[in-house]
Design a protein around this motif. Structure first.
Motif, PDB file in Angstrom:
ATOM      1  N   GLY A   1       0.823  -1.197   0.000  1.00 42.06           N
ATOM      2  CA  GLY A   1       0.000   0.000   0.000  1.00 42.06           C
ATOM      3  C   GLY A   1       0.860   1.252   0.000  1.00 42.06           C
ATOM      4  N   THR A   2       0.206   2.385  -0.097  1.00 45.43           N
ATOM      5  CA  THR A   2       0.888   3.679  -0.098  1.00 45.43           C
ATOM      6  C   THR A   2       0.605   4.374   1.219  1.00 45.43           C
ATOM      7  N   PRO A   3       1.652   4.741   1.963  1.00 41.50           N
ATOM      8  CA  PRO A   3       1.422   5.402   3.252  1.00 41.50           C
ATOM      9  C   PRO A   3       0.723   6.756   3.069  1.00 41.50           C
ATOM     10  N   LEU A   4      -0.112   7.081   4.027  1.00 42.25           N
ATOM     11  CA  LEU A   4      -0.728   8.399   4.077  1.00 42.25           C
ATOM     12  C   LEU A   4       0.365   9.443   4.268  1.00 42.25           C
ATOM     13  N   THR A   5       0.068  10.693   3.997  1.00 41.89           N
ATOM     14  CA  THR A   5       1.041  11.759   4.250  1.00 41.89           C
ATOM     15  C   THR A   5       0.754  12.489   5.551  1.00 41.89           C
ATOM     16  N   GLU A   6      -0.511  12.426   6.001  1.00 43.81           N
ATOM     17  CA  GLU A   6      -0.874  13.073   7.256  1.00 43.81           C
ATOM     18  C   GLU A   6      -1.989  12.293   7.926  1.00 43.81           C
ATOM     19  N   THR A   7      -1.885  12.154   9.256  1.00 41.66           N
ATOM     20  CA  THR A   7      -2.907  11.482  10.044  1.00 41.66           C
ATOM     21  C   THR A   7      -3.129  12.294  11.316  1.00 41.66           C
ATOM     22  N   VAL A   8      -4.050  11.837  12.153  1.00 42.58           N
ATOM     23  CA  VAL A   8      -4.258  12.511  13.438  1.00 42.58           C
ATOM     24  C   VAL A   8      -3.008  12.428  14.307  1.00 42.58           C
ATOM     25  N   GLU A   9      -2.135  11.452  14.041  1.00 39.32           N
ATOM     26  CA  GLU A   9      -0.909  11.281  14.813  1.00 39.32           C
ATOM     27  C   GLU A   9       0.207  12.230  14.377  1.00 39.32           C
ATOM     28  N   GLY A  10       0.131  12.772  13.138  1.00 44.05           N
ATOM     29  CA  GLY A  10       1.169  13.671  12.651  1.00 44.05           C
ATOM     30  C   GLY A  10       1.389  13.516  11.161  1.00 44.05           C
ATOM     31  N   GLU A  11       2.546  14.004  10.697  1.00 45.17           N
ATOM     32  CA  GLU A  11       2.904  13.962   9.284  1.00 45.17           C
ATOM     33  C   GLU A  11       3.839  12.791   9.013  1.00 45.17           C
ATOM     34  N   LEU A  12       3.531  12.020   7.979  1.00 40.80           N
ATOM     35  CA  LEU A  12       4.366  10.893   7.573  1.00 40.80           C
ATOM     36  C   LEU A  12       5.209  11.280   6.370  1.00 40.80           C
ATOM     37  N   GLY A  13       6.461  10.800   6.363  1.00 39.61           N
ATOM     38  CA  GLY A  13       7.308  11.060   5.216  1.00 39.61           C
ATOM     39  C   GLY A  13       8.514  10.140   5.183  1.00 39.61           C
ATOM     40  N   TRP A  14       9.063   9.976   3.983  1.00 39.81           N
ATOM     41  CA  TRP A  14      10.272   9.178   3.778  1.00 39.81           C
ATOM     42  C   TRP A  14      11.491  10.075   3.972  1.00 39.81           C
TER      43      TRP A  14
END
Length: 156
Positions: free
Chosen positions: A90-103
């Motif tokens: 799958g493709t990770p989200l870029t933002e969630t309630v937990e914060g910002e996701l990034g590589w």
């Protein structure tokens, strides 16, 4: 004692990190174990909930005791289990309630803002074989007071 599990995906020289809004620190996605759950089940569940993607073939990379002190008094203590995966579905989200996701390039683990124990833990999980064990002792403001580390080189 609370049990926390996190999971770091390392793929193509990059790590998937979550930037938490409270301190602006980077962490591996993870969270608290539910009653009756194994550490592996928690790693997969928490990672999937926080990223929207599923880690493939995760394995244990670290077991740590985390201690928070106020002077000589222990005010909190928990166990942290760190897993690593080298691919995901799958493709990770870029933002969630937990914060910002990034590589981020693995080398950025040396400089990104994070708890110093996490830096030790995530660098090992990203770059070394075996399993790391240890204790990280912090102040209530998460200033690292002491780090005790042991390693096992068997398996990966």
């Amino acid at each position: 004692m609370q049990r926390i599990v996190n999971l770091l995906v390392v793929k193509d020289g990059k790590t998937l990190l979550l930037k938490k809004p409270r301190r602006g620190w980077y962490v591996a996605p993870g969270g608290k174990m539910d009653a009756g759950e194994s550490i592996m089940e928690t790693a997969v569940r928490e990672f999937t909930e926080e990223t929207g993607a599923k880690p493939l073939d995760p394995h244990l990379k670290g077991v740590f005791t985390m201690v928070i002190r106020n002077g000589e008094d222990v005010v909190d203590e928990w166990m942290l289990y760190t897993f690593v995966s080298h691919d995901l579905q799958g493709t990770p989200l870029t933002e969630t309630v937990e914060g910002e996701l990034g590589w981020h390039p693995v080398g950025d683990l040396n400089t990104l803002p994070m708890a110093e124990g996490d830096r030790t833990n995530l660098l090992f999980a990203s770059l070394r074989s075996g399993i790391q064990y240890g204790t990280f002792t912090y102040t209530e403001e998460f200033e690292l007071l002491e780090e005790k580390i042991q390693m096992s080189t068997e398996g990966d």
